[in-house]
Scaffold this motif. Structure first.
Motif, short mmCIF file in Angstrom:
data_model
loop_
_atom_site.label_atom_id
_atom_site.label_comp_id
_atom_site.label_asym_id
_atom_site.label_seq_id
_atom_site.Cartn_x
_atom_site.Cartn_y
_atom_site.Cartn_z
N HIS A 50 0.80 -1.17 0.31
CA HIS A 50 -0.04 -0.14 -0.01
C HIS A 50 1.16 1.62 0.00
N ASP A 51 2.61 1.74 0.58
CA ASP A 51 2.76 2.34 0.24
C ASP A 51 4.50 2.27 -0.70
N SER A 52 4.04 1.47 -1.56
CA SER A 52 4.54 1.27 -2.71
C SER A 52 6.01 0.99 -2.79
N ARG A 53 6.47 0.08 -1.48
CA ARG A 53 7.64 0.13 -1.31
C ARG A 53 8.41 -1.48 -1.66
N ALA A 54 7.31 -2.26 -1.81
CA ALA A 54 7.85 -3.26 -2.25
C ALA A 54 6.45 -4.00 -3.08
N LEU A 55 6.91 -5.34 -4.13
CA LEU A 55 6.32 -5.51 -4.55
C LEU A 55 5.75 -7.70 -4.42
N VAL A 56 4.97 -7.76 -4.20
CA VAL A 56 5.07 -9.48 -4.11
C VAL A 56 4.36 -9.89 -5.00
N SER A 57 5.30 -11.18 -5.36
CA SER A 57 5.06 -11.99 -6.17
C SER A 57 4.93 -13.47 -5.77
N ALA A 58 3.72 -14.37 -7.08
CA ALA A 58 3.70 -15.41 -6.15
C ALA A 58 3.25 -16.81 -7.91
#
Length: 437
Positions: A349-357
């Motif tokens: 939500h703060d654009s600090r990280a990206l999750v991938s699955a």
């Protein structure tokens, strides 16, 4: 183990469930809806609203909590692979995902193929083979500590019972509207939580693949397995535009973004003959205004950061790419981030990280770093070196065809950098190079 038998980074974990969906939990909103951790230590009451407020330290602790939720499984067969919703915790300080799930809620033979998390912290909805089911956030007590949990809701979504497999679920930004798209091409849009029908279109597409709301909630874009995309006006519940595609294109995913001046833009990730492509669409004329080939491999998932600065693409080969939305240049590539196809991407939500699955049962978090332009770019440095070589040969009288002589006292060259700044390269007759910017 990773490539070359190197140990996997702590930001990559496998949870034993093939994943099809991933999202960040809006933890601050979730905590505001749950009971205080200790009712005997509740915060003060706000004088205006009369509601209890957490102490500043507790508010910061809540803001620093990052949970992720994943959904997937092995389906209805007897493979032994569970169908489950998995909750995991991410720690920014150590850049690590919890080695074990914080929660793994089994769903029996029902595969949660798609998932949408309510932005206001109410819970999440999953698309099962025949129906959609809602789940609530909860708290579980573990060794005197309260931890986030999830449970099946008592709320039955009657309107979404026995409607077949749904391939697309989406809430609008404020969580007041839910859109559901089916494998049969049926589009249903409801007010939330009343489930009052807003739009009921049985033949929206041959098969509906993806849905996304505009930031202001006025428009809904739907993408099908074939044919053009469609833009729906949520006030009139009618189609207002058709998003045409070229013959070799397949629209895979879409997402809106909004700039600081409130200008909205629509991005569509497409599969083309050249690989993965990202298109930019104007939201006034609904015309395509840009297109960029990003990867030679086909796109399998797509996301846009909440601040609008970054785009992310996952590929069928397991790569994850982060793209600057202004320059449309790839700034981060994680090759073989997963052993299988990347099935889901989501920015925090703060654009600090990206999750991938991925279907290989793995989840991965990649930090997002904003690359600011500063100093000279590599191509300018190379140009300076080349220019110095040219002047050297001029001095030796080896380049008479250029109409230049060694008596050339100076030359100035201004180069506009990508950021729009000017860099002055000063070359004198003694073959020294100076920069001014």
């Amino acid at each position: 183990m990773g490539k070359g038998n190197k140990p996997d980074p702590p930001s990559l974990q496998k949870y034993g469930v093939p994943f099809y969906s991933a999202a960040w939990v809006p933890f601050k909103e979730v905590r505001s809806k749950l009971q205080p951790l200790d009712p005997h230590k509740s915060g003060d009451k706000d004088e205006d609203s009369g509601k209890e407020t957490s102490p500043p330290g507790a508010q910061q602790e809540i803001a620093d909590q990052y949970y992720l939720v994943f959904a997937g499984g092995g389906g209805e067969g007897r493979s032994g692979i569970p169908n489950a919703i998995v909750l995991s915790h991410f720690d920014f300080a150590s850049n690590s995902l919890s080695a074990q799930p914080a929660v793994k809620l089994g769903l029996g033979s029902d595969l949660p193929y798609r998932m949408a998390v309510h932005p206001g912290g109410e819970g999440l909805i999953c698309a099962l083979p025949k129906s959609c089911r809602f789940f609530n956030w909860d708290e579980a007590k573990d060794n005197d500590a309260h931890k986030l949990d999830i449970k099946e809701s008592l709320k039955v979504l009657t309107q979404l019972e026995d409607i077949g497999q749904q391939l697309a679920l989406a809430f609008n930004n404020d969580g007041s509207v839910l859109a559901v798209g089916g494998e049969d091409g049926y589009l249903r849009v409801f007010k939330w939580p009343s489930m009052e029908i807003i739009l009921n279109e049985a033949e929206a597409h041959a098969s509906l693949k993806h849905l996304c709301f505009s930031p202001d909630g006025k428009f809904l874009v739907s993408l099908g397995s074939r044919g053009p995309g469609r833009v729906w006006n949520m006030t009139s519940s009618t189609v207002v535009a058709s998003l045409s595609k070229d013959n070799d294109e397949v629209f895979a995913s879409c997402s809106f973004s909004q700039s600081s001046d409130k200008t909205q833009v629509l991005y569509i990730a497409a599969i083309t003959g050249k690989g993965g492509n990202i298109q930019t669409w104007d939201t006034s004329s609904w015309k395509r205004i840009g297109s960029k080939n990003i990867s030679r491999d086909s796109v399998s998932s797509f996301s846009v950061s909440p601040d609008g600065k970054f785009l992310a693409m996952g590929t069928v080969q397991g790569d994850v790419l982060i793209i600057n939305s202004i320059s449309m240049q790839v700034q981060t590539v994680v090759r073989k981030a997963h052993l299988g196809m990347v099935t889901a991407l989501a920015f925090s939500h703060d654009s600090r990280a990206l999750v991938s699955a991925s279907m290989d049962s793995s989840a991965r978090v990649t930090p997002v770093e904003e690359i600011k332009s500063g100093g000279l770019s590599l191509w300018i440095i190379l140009f300076v070196i080349l220019l110095a070589i040219v002047v050297y040969f001029m001095k030796k009288g080896l380049l008479p065809f250029l109409g230049m002589s060694c008596g050339l006292s100076s030359a100035f060259l201004f180069i506009a950098t990508r950021a729009g700044n000017s860099v002055c390269l000063y070359v004198d007759s003694c073959v020294s190079v100076h920069t001014h910017g």
